[in-house]
Design an enzyme around this catalytic site. Structure first.
Site, PDB file in Angstrom:
ATOM      1  N   SER A  27       0.825  -1.209   0.000  1.00 31.77           N
ATOM      2  CA  SER A  27       0.000   0.000   0.000  1.00 31.77           C
ATOM      3  C   SER A  27       0.858   1.257   0.000  1.00 31.77           C
ATOM      4  CB  SER A  27      -0.924   0.008   1.226  1.00 31.77           C
ATOM      5  OG  SER A  27      -1.864  -1.033   1.170  1.00 31.77           O
ATOM      6  N   ARG A  50       0.412   8.354   5.275  1.00 35.77           N
ATOM      7  CA  ARG A  50      -0.575   7.749   6.181  1.00 35.77           C
ATOM      8  C   ARG A  50      -1.970   8.329   5.947  1.00 35.77           C
ATOM      9  NH1 ARG A  50      -0.250   3.474  10.123  1.00 35.77           N
ATOM     10  NH2 ARG A  50       1.934   2.916  10.170  1.00 35.77           N
ATOM     11  N   HIS A  53      -3.282   6.891   2.835  1.00 39.82           N
ATOM     12  CA  HIS A  53      -3.652   5.495   3.120  1.00 39.82           C
ATOM     13  C   HIS A  53      -5.000   5.418   3.828  1.00 39.82           C
ATOM     14  CE1 HIS A  53      -3.237   1.630   5.467  1.00 39.82           C
ATOM     15  NE2 HIS A  53      -2.950   1.220   4.248  1.00 39.82           N
TER      16      HIS A  53
END
Length: 224
Positions: A27, A50, A53
């Site tokens: 990812s 992050r 994500h």
């Protein structure tokens, strides 16, 4: 008492990655390959990754606004044991406790019994009213607002009225009414009022609990 039977895995019919560590690695590699992170401060790259994500949207990088000192300020505060003050239970739940450097308190006061009466008396949302209850712990705290624009507006109004200043603000409320405007007010706080609090936010309507807790997890620990 008999032990419960162990479930059996169904026949595999789809080709997919099912290793947790591999999913994370792939990812983050995909995000770095597809997102343009050139405008993100160097020490905030993992923060941006992050947050992308947590939203599943690589174009989020285009709308991120990252104060140049937010990573350092938030991490220093957390290393010193500062609490994380959250507007929503979902934000608080999304914090990975093992990443917190000092077993920091993660606080959401939305269900405090005083909140409903305050909200009625002030004619505002419960989330905004709950923010007022942060004041005794606000100085040097890390604030995380991922749900209600009214909470971010209320926090800024408190600070402008003389309330203690947090060390850093993750200000990513989501929605169609007031979300973009509250985040713009955060971005303009220093220029318009001379109050320079490090922050990270995202322009426009996007935001939410997952994005906000993802930001907190990045700020809590440098390791990806």
């Amino acid at each position: 008492m008999s032990r419960p039977s162990r479930p059996s895995r169904p026949p595999r019919r789809y080709d997919y990655v099912d290793s947790g560590p591999a999913i994370y690695v792939d990812s983050f590699a995909t995000i770095r390959r597809e997102a343009d992170l050139s405008a993100v401060p160097a020490d905030a790259e993992r923060l941006a990754v992050r947050m992308i994500h947590g939203s599943g949207q690589v174009d989020l990088a285009e709308d991120l606004v990252v104060h140049p000192r937010v990573v350092a300020a938030a991490r220093e505060a957390l290393e010193a044991g500062a609490p994380i003050l959250c507007d929503a239970t979902m934000v608080a739940t999304g914090v990975t406790r093992s990443r917190l450097p000092r077993d920091n308190d993660v606080v959401c006061l939305l269900n405090d019994p005083r909140v409903a009466d305050l909200a009625r008396a002030w004619g505002t949302t419960r989330t905004a009213a709950a923010v007022s209850l942060w004041e005794p712990r606000l100085a040097g705290a890390v604030v995380a607002i991922g749900n209600a624009p009214t909470a971010l507006f209320h926090l800024l109004e408190m600070v402008l009225a003389g309330a203690p200043r947090p060390a850093a603000i993750v200000g990513c409320p989501v929605g169609f009414i007031g979300a973009a405007e509250s985040k713009l007010a955060l971005v303009d706080l220093a220029a318009e009022h001379g109050v320079d609090i490090p922050y990270v936010t995202v322009r426009g309507r996007r935001g939410g609990s997952a994005m906000t807790s993802s930001a907190l997890n990045a700020l809590a620990q440098e390791a990806e």
